[in-house]
Write an enzyme that holds these catalytic residues in place. Structure first.
Site, PDB file in Angstrom:
ATOM      1  N   ASP A 130      -9.983  -3.343  -6.003  1.00 19.49           N
ATOM      2  CA  ASP A 130      -9.365  -2.638  -4.872  1.00 19.49           C
ATOM      3  C   ASP A 130      -9.842  -1.189  -4.835  1.00 19.49           C
ATOM      4  O   ASP A 130      -9.600  -0.420  -5.764  1.00 19.49           O
ATOM      5  CB  ASP A 130      -7.840  -2.694  -5.018  1.00 19.49           C
ATOM      6  CG  ASP A 130      -7.101  -2.102  -3.822  1.00 19.49           C
ATOM      7  OD1 ASP A 130      -7.755  -1.488  -2.953  1.00 19.49           O
ATOM      8  OD2 ASP A 130      -5.867  -2.248  -3.761  1.00 19.49           O
ATOM      9  N   HIS A 178      -8.234  -4.937  -0.923  1.00 18.27           N
ATOM     10  CA  HIS A 178      -7.008  -4.190  -0.646  1.00 18.27           C
ATOM     11  C   HIS A 178      -6.117  -4.971   0.312  1.00 18.27           C
ATOM     12  O   HIS A 178      -6.493  -5.200   1.463  1.00 18.27           O
ATOM     13  CB  HIS A 178      -7.347  -2.827  -0.046  1.00 18.27           C
ATOM     14  CG  HIS A 178      -6.154  -1.947   0.154  1.00 18.27           C
ATOM     15  ND1 HIS A 178      -5.382  -1.487  -0.891  1.00 18.27           N
ATOM     16  CD2 HIS A 178      -5.570  -1.454   1.284  1.00 18.27           C
ATOM     17  CE1 HIS A 178      -4.401  -0.738  -0.424  1.00 18.27           C
ATOM     18  NE2 HIS A 178      -4.484  -0.712   0.893  1.00 18.27           N
ATOM     19  N   SER A 185       0.835  -1.205   0.000  1.00 17.85           N
ATOM     20  CA  SER A 185       0.000   0.000   0.000  1.00 17.85           C
ATOM     21  C   SER A 185       0.873   1.259   0.000  1.00 17.85           C
ATOM     22  O   SER A 185       1.617   1.489  -0.946  1.00 17.85           O
ATOM     23  CB  SER A 185      -0.961  -0.042   1.192  1.00 17.85           C
ATOM     24  OG  SER A 185      -1.978   0.918   1.054  1.00 17.85           O
TER      25      SER A 185
END
Length: 449
Positions: free
Chosen positions: A353, A382, A225
């Site tokens: 996502d 995610h 991320s």
């Protein structure tokens, strides 16, 4: 499906016969018969809705289970050849049946995946400005000469469940692993400077430190991320001088402008955006005393931020010198940096996502760079990529990392030859391009004369 139809037919048949039997026996009045028919119709309707809903959900899941996992890479390149050997790519992502929709997948993963206990050895690094960064080591005396560095997500740390699983894969392959904790996480914030998506100075310091400590080891980096944005930015800045030898970037937003728009949609705002902004506000409140003297900040307003954009406008942009939030998001976009990455890098992204919408995936840019590839699953949420009936253990990210790491450990000579070949090809292409431009200039000059 046939059994469902049989059940519905049987229920309808019983509904017709039951009141007729009551009338013939004279046991019920007409009004009570009507009430009985009405209540039975409601039961049948509810059953039908339930059966149809279950059937539709199962059809949706079958479609998700059979959906193809795509490889985005330059045909015949190092990355394409490598991914073509991975079983995880050929079998594809196989989502958990009861939580495969994106939001549910992401939320369930955060709560249900077990955390593997790691015996970390902590080391505190001091930056030039006096700031402290905690890095956590595991398996320091490992036999294999590859070190895994993990860069967590926005508010992540070495204790997070997904981080411990990544570390566990390295340890089981006989490698050392180290996790970088950002400023103010796992160690006190000592200076009025935190971290953001575009600032790679602390990451650069950690990579240099690991390299100097184990000069004969190769460095394999995983960014998740926000950590993926930072890692991608570092690789693009370093170009061919990167001390990182291999990289894997998981669920990193490719275009932070699109990501912000997606997270501000009503359902995503209440499930994710507000939660993350509150976490960041709590982080700021903990160290608010360090920023109170700086007139740029409205500390009370920062502590009450209700969205990521608001937090970035009130705090991040002012701290790191951005004139606007848009300038910050543009600078953080990975899709504009892909062409400068010269280290074998795999991007893992899910099409559903909410932090990294598929419309932002730089497919053509990835295909043009022989050092980059994307594993694109249709589902996965995610970071989560839950698999199995009860997704408490290894997920698809771990499966892919395990094969990538195994390939690096066992095919290092082949990889080095392919990398050298790619660099030679790029130099030849660059020379031909320069020669072509020089020839065009000479022809233009001759024509003008």
């Amino acid at each position: 499906m046939s059994s469902t139809i049989a059940l519905i037919s049987s229920a309808v048949f019983d509904t017709i016969l039951y009141p007729l039997n009551l009338v013939s026996n004279g046991t019920e009045s007409v009004s009570s018969i009507y009430e009985t028919i009405y209540s039975m119709q409601l039961v049948i309707l509810r059953q039908n809705i339930a059966y149809i809903s279950i059937c539709l959900y199962l059809l949706w899941y079958i479609k998700a289970y059979l959906s193809k996992t795509d490889i985005i890479a330059k045909e015949g390149s190092l990355m394409h050849k490598m991914l073509d050997k991975f079983t995880a790519v050929h079998t594809g992502y196989r989502p958990t049946i009861w939580c495969f929709p994106a939001a549910l997948n992401t939320i369930v993963f955060a709560f249900i995946q077990r955390c593997i206990k790691q015996e970390y050895e902590r080391e505190i690094l001091k930056a030039d400005d006096g700031g402290l960064i905690a890095i956590d080591w595991v398996n320091l005396n490992a036999p294999k000469k590859v070190i895994l560095i993990v860069f967590p997500g926005l508010t992540g740390c070495s204790r997070d469940n997904y981080v411990t699983h990544l570390v566990d894969k390295a340890v089981k392959e006989g490698c050392s692993a180290v996790v970088m904790n950002y400023r103010g996480i796992e160690v006190e914030l000592t200076t009025p400077r935190t971290y953001c998506a575009t600032d790679t100075s602390d990451l650069h310091m950690v990579v240099n430190h690991v390299h100097n400590k184990f000069k004969e080891h190769k460095i394999f980096a995983v960014g998740v991320s926000l950590g993926g944005i930072k890692l991608g930015g570092y690789l693009a800045k370093q170009y061919e001088d990167s001390l990182i030898n291999f990289a894997m970037i998981v669920s990193a937003p490719m275009n932070t402008i699109y990501s912000c728009e997606e997270l501000e949609k009503t359902h995503n705002f209440f499930m994710f955006n507000r939660h993350l902004s509150r976490s960041l506000s709590r982080y700021f409140s903990k160290y608010q005393h360090l920023f109170e003297a700086d007139k740029r900040y409205d500390c009370a307003a920062i502590a009450r931020c209700s969205s990521l954009r608001e937090f970035d406008i009130r705090f991040v942009c002012k701290q790191f010198g951005y004139a606007s939030c848009l300038d910050y998001y543009k600078d953080a976009c990975l899709d504009a940096k892909i062409q400068n990455i010269k280290v074998p890098t795999i991007f893992l992204n899910a099409g559903d996502d909410m932090f990294s919408p598929a419309r932002a995936f730089p497919v053509e840019k990835i295909k043009q760079n022989p050092y980059t590839a994307m594993v694109w699953t249709k589902y996965g949420g995610h970071i989560s990529f839950c698999e199995g009936i009860m997704p408490t253990g290894c997920n698809y990210v771990c499966r892919l990392l395990k094969e990538y790491l195994h390939y690096v450990l066992n095919e290092s000579n082949e990889i080095e030859k392919l990398i050298e070949l790619e660099r030679c090809n790029l130099k030849i292409s660059s020379s031909l391009s320069d020669l072509s431009e020089e020839t065009d200039e000479k022809e233009l000059k001759f024509t003008l004369e």
